[in-house]
Design a protein around this motif. Structure first.
Motif, PDB file in Angstrom:
ATOM      1  N   TYR A 112       7.249  -9.301 -36.078  1.00 42.13           N
ATOM      2  CA  TYR A 112       8.111 -10.475 -36.049  1.00 42.13           C
ATOM      3  C   TYR A 112       8.049 -11.261 -37.350  1.00 42.13           C
ATOM      4  CZ  TYR A 112       8.435 -10.011 -30.918  1.00 42.13           C
ATOM      5  OH  TYR A 112       8.666  -9.572 -29.638  1.00 42.13           O
ATOM      6  N   TYR A 135       8.040 -10.502 -40.378  1.00 40.34           N
ATOM      7  CA  TYR A 135       8.887 -10.075 -41.496  1.00 40.34           C
ATOM      8  C   TYR A 135      10.293 -10.656 -41.400  1.00 40.34           C
ATOM      9  CZ  TYR A 135       5.241  -6.518 -42.197  1.00 40.34           C
ATOM     10  OH  TYR A 135       4.057  -5.875 -42.404  1.00 40.34           O
ATOM     11  N   GLY A 136      10.765 -10.902 -40.195  1.00 43.37           N
ATOM     12  CA  GLY A 136      12.149 -11.304 -40.034  1.00 43.37           C
ATOM     13  C   GLY A 136      13.072 -10.128 -40.284  1.00 43.37           C
ATOM     14  N   ALA A 146       9.994 -14.595 -41.853  1.00 41.31           N
ATOM     15  CA  ALA A 146      10.750 -14.884 -40.629  1.00 41.31           C
ATOM     16  C   ALA A 146      11.125 -16.356 -40.557  1.00 41.31           C
ATOM     17  CB  ALA A 146       9.922 -14.496 -39.409  1.00 41.31           C
ATOM     18  N   GLY A 189       8.181 -15.678 -35.058  1.00 39.26           N
ATOM     19  CA  GLY A 189       7.818 -15.036 -36.311  1.00 39.26           C
ATOM     20  C   GLY A 189       6.961 -15.927 -37.174  1.00 39.26           C
ATOM     21  N   ARG A 190       7.265 -17.219 -37.198  1.00 38.70           N
ATOM     22  CA  ARG A 190       6.466 -18.161 -37.995  1.00 38.70           C
ATOM     23  C   ARG A 190       5.067 -18.324 -37.402  1.00 38.70           C
ATOM     24  NH1 ARG A 190      11.260 -21.341 -37.955  1.00 38.70           N
ATOM     25  NH2 ARG A 190      10.247 -22.823 -36.542  1.00 38.70           N
ATOM     26  N   THR A 214      14.679 -12.668 -31.275  1.00 40.72           N
ATOM     27  CA  THR A 214      14.377 -11.311 -31.756  1.00 40.72           C
ATOM     28  C   THR A 214      15.499 -10.327 -31.461  1.00 40.72           C
ATOM     29  OG1 THR A 214      13.167 -10.879 -29.691  1.00 40.72           O
ATOM     30  CG2 THR A 214      11.897 -11.650 -31.592  1.00 40.72           C
ATOM     31  N   GLN A 235      16.471  -7.443 -33.861  1.00 39.64           N
ATOM     32  CA  GLN A 235      15.701  -6.207 -33.918  1.00 39.64           C
ATOM     33  C   GLN A 235      16.394  -5.061 -33.189  1.00 39.64           C
ATOM     34  OE1 GLN A 235      11.806  -7.105 -32.367  1.00 39.64           O
ATOM     35  NE2 GLN A 235      11.391  -8.684 -33.895  1.00 39.64           N
TER      36      GLN A 235
END
Length: 317
Positions: free
Chosen positions: A105, A107-108, A122, A127-128, A268, A271
């Motif tokens: 997550y 990486y974004g 991200a 993600g953060r 997400t 993805q």
């Protein structure tokens, strides 16, 4: 042989424990309830992992501490920071290595197979959270306070993996000849990581001095699309031909009004709408761990599903 403490008794924690006891290590498994696999080499302990004092007492003297916890999806911002901080403190005090089960997550969205050198850029909340956990751990490592490393993997699949995988949640439907519904576009490649390979990788990271100081991608087989994966599974399992469709975005939006877990999927969704691929060559080259071929892994999932139902497939009425 050493003593290894695993926080979390889900599919990843269990696979890691199995890999470690197979190597002759002593394993302590920590959960809130004291649950976990029953094995003579595994001692189960009830403890709140956000309480560093209690966790330190439960862990005792140990060589490696594994973060295999999995807080509820919609409570990451609330639950991950205190737990991550407690595990860092315990590993530092014990002079053990902290091995964290991470994900991709941080990486974004990217337009290439992800590598460990990609920035954690991200923009989404989850993600953060994961990026901050690794940043804090790495800063502690670089300051000489504690040794840390992190494994990162794509969506899990494997025997008994359900809640952490859209594929897993569809196994029963596919076995019964019912239509499987997936998030996003069923026809874009999406990497899937076999959980026993995750366990082998975490065990290696906790026992090899080359691991600390950086993240590692768990060896993962070449990606199929979600539709291809379902089709291949049904062929291997002897189930009716797979039928796969996308969950309507409007349905997800409406369901998200009532379910915080479903609401969190929006972050997400990217993805599953574009190729989601990872490069795991560094881990294979360093530790000699290779990804289980997808057909082999799906065969194990099929055997598990057949054992659970008592028949190869349920006829469609």
């Amino acid at each position: 042989m050493g003593t290894h403490v695993i926080v979390g008794a889900g599919s990843v924690g269990t696979a890691t424990a199995q890999s470690l006891v197979d190597q002759g290590h002593e394993v302590v498994m920590v959960t809130r309830s004291g649950s976990g696999p029953v094995h003579p080499g595994i001692r189960r302990v009830a403890c709140d992992a956000t309480d560093a004092v209690a966790l330190s007492a439960a862990a005792g003297c140990h060589d490696a501490l594994y973060n295999c916890a999995n807080p509820p999806y919609h409570r990451w911002t609330e639950l991950w920071p205190p737990m991550a901080a407690a595990l860092l403190d315990v590993a530092a005090d014990a002079d053990s290595v902290l091995v964290t089960m991470g994900n991709l997550y941080g990486y974004g969205p990217v337009d290439h197979p992800m590598t460990e050198d990609d920035p954690l850029a991200a923009a989404g909340t989850k993600g953060r959270v994961r990026a901050a956990m690794w940043s804090d751990a790495l800063a502690a490592h670089q300051a000489g306070r504690v040794r840390v490393t992190e494994a990162r993997a794509s969506d899990f699949y494997g025997p008994g993996v359900v809640e952490t995988s859209f594929f897993g949640r569809n196994v029963d439907r596919l076995m019964q000849g019912r239509k499987a519904y997936v998030l996003g576009d069923p026809d874009v490649p999406h990497a899937a990581t076999y959980v026993p390979d995750v366990g082998k990788t975490l065990a290696a990271l906790g026992t090899d001095d080359r691991a600390p100081g950086r993240p590692w991608h768990v060896p993962t087989a070449p990606a199929l699309t979600q539709r291809q994966m379902a089709i291949r599974f049904c062929q291997i399992a002897g189930a009716p031909p797979a039928r796969v469709g996308a969950l309507p975005s409007t349905l997800l939006r409406v369901a998200g009004l009532f379910s915080p877990k479903v609401r969190e999927l929006q972050e997400t969704r990217y993805q599953f709408e574009r190729p989601f691929l990872l490069d795991s060559t560094a881990c294979t080259a360093t530790f000699g761990i290779t990804a289980t071929p997808l057909d082999e892994g799906l065969g194990v999932v099929a055997e598990y599903a057949i054992d659970a139902t008592g028949k190869s497939a349920v006829p469609v009425g």
